[in-house]
Structures are given as C-alpha cells and as structure tokens.
Design a protein around this motif. Structure first.
Motif, PDB file in Angstrom:
ATOM      1  N   LEU A 168      15.235 -13.527 -27.663  1.00 49.67           N
ATOM      2  CA  LEU A 168      16.274 -14.177 -28.647  1.00 49.67           C
ATOM      3  C   LEU A 168      17.862 -14.203 -28.349  1.00 49.67           C
ATOM      4  O   LEU A 168      18.317 -15.210 -28.645  1.00 49.67           O
TER       5      LEU A 168
ATOM      6  N   LYS B 180      17.806  -9.335 -25.544  1.00 55.57           N
ATOM      7  CA  LYS B 180      17.256  -9.048 -26.770  1.00 55.57           C
ATOM      8  C   LYS B 180      15.964  -9.821 -27.173  1.00 55.57           C
ATOM      9  O   LYS B 180      15.956 -10.938 -26.977  1.00 55.57           O
TER      10      LYS B 180
ATOM     11  N   GLU C  17      16.203  -4.063 -27.465  1.00 61.08           N
ATOM     12  CA  GLU C  17      17.215  -4.723 -26.364  1.00 61.08           C
ATOM     13  C   GLU C  17      17.059  -4.020 -24.905  1.00 61.08           C
ATOM     14  O   GLU C  17      16.918  -2.595 -25.120  1.00 61.08           O
TER      15      GLU C  17
ATOM     16  N   GLU D 236      12.283 -10.246 -29.191  1.00 62.77           N
ATOM     17  CA  GLU D 236      11.308  -9.703 -30.497  1.00 62.77           C
ATOM     18  C   GLU D 236       9.875  -9.488 -30.076  1.00 62.77           C
ATOM     19  O   GLU D 236       9.380 -10.598 -29.333  1.00 62.77           O
TER      20      GLU D 236
ATOM     21  N   THR E  25      12.343  -5.709 -32.758  1.00 60.01           N
ATOM     22  CA  THR E  25      13.368  -6.264 -31.983  1.00 60.01           C
ATOM     23  C   THR E  25      13.510  -5.085 -30.865  1.00 60.01           C
ATOM     24  O   THR E  25      13.728  -4.110 -31.450  1.00 60.01           O
TER      25      THR E  25
END
Length: 157
Positions: free
Chosen positions: A153, A93, A104, A95, A102
C-alpha cells in the motif's frame, strides 16, 4: 570474502553501546560474581561457580559476535529518499489479502530484527518477498503457516 552485515545507524549505535556495557560494567560484575562464588568453597561441587562461569562464557561469546559484526558491516543509506521500490531501511505498509488487515514493517538487516517493533529482516520470508517491489504489487511469501499474500500500500523511509 564474508558477506557484509547490513546495519542502520540506529543498529550500529545500539551494537556499539551494548559492546561498551559488556566490556565495561558487565565484565566487572561477572568478575565479582565469580569471585563471590569461589568464596563458597570446593569448586568441584559449587553450582554457583559453574553458573557464573557459564554466564561469563555466554557474555564473552556475545562480545566476540559484536566485535566480528563491527569489523564486517555496511551502513544502510537511510538518507536516500527514493521510495519507488522496497529495499533495506524501507517502511512498508501492506494489506494482508487473506484477512484484509494492514501491517507495517521496516526492512532491516538480520542483526536488527525486532518483530515486536515490526522490524523484519531482508532475508526473512516476508522481507525477501517485499524487497524490490513497488506500491500496488501483490506479493507472496512462504511462511511456516503457509503462503502469505500481501498487497503493498505504501513505501516510505
């Protein structure tokens, strides 16, 4: 020696299933299609026959491609719970620092790429930029539209 093609268990199963279908029912369908096209008469002016033969050639090339992959693959160890670094089979994940959004991604081998499902290759600009990094790292990837800057993240399996 040729470079090994990296596959997840899911990717391997998908290729084996595609090969089974192509060599079974699809080959039979193609043979029937060619037989029907031949029945239309003169082959020198028969576009249905030409189209069917071209389609058959594409299908046979795909069969050869899958068979070559299945002779030269390495299974990605998805059972290893180590999530310290981004690697093949990791879910990451990030940013996007330019926009604050965000995203993924799942890092996969080149044969399993599916951008609509967030599956990117470890050889793609974003995938190769992420591999080897840890949570908190800021990485840059050179993309056709310019440099993309991301902060990692989470890393998972």
């Amino acid at each position: 020696m040729a470079k090994k093609i990296m596959l997840t268990r899911e990717g391997l199963a998908n290729l084996e299933e595609e090969l089974r279908i192509l060599k079974g029912e699809k080959r039979k369908e193609m043979a029937d299609k060619i037989k029907l096209a031949r029945s239309y008469g003169d082959l020198s002016e028969n576009s249905e026959y030409d189209d069917a033969k071209n389609e058959q050639a594409i299908m046979e090339a795909r069969i050869r491609d899958i068979e070559a992959t299945l002779k030269n693959y390495e299974l990605i160890d998805e059972d290893d719970e180590n999530t310290a670094h981004v690697r093949l089979a990791s879910r990451v994940k990030v940013e996007m620092l330019e926009t604050g959004s965000t995203r993924e991604y799942k890092i996969v081998g080149v044969n399993e790429v599916d951008p609509l499902e967030g599956k990117i290759s470890d050889e793609s600009p974003i995938g190769s930029a992420l591999v080897g990094h840890v949570v908190g790292d800021v990485v840059e990837a050179a993309a056709p539209a310019g440099t993309i800057t991301m902060k990692i993240l989470e890393i998972g399996r």
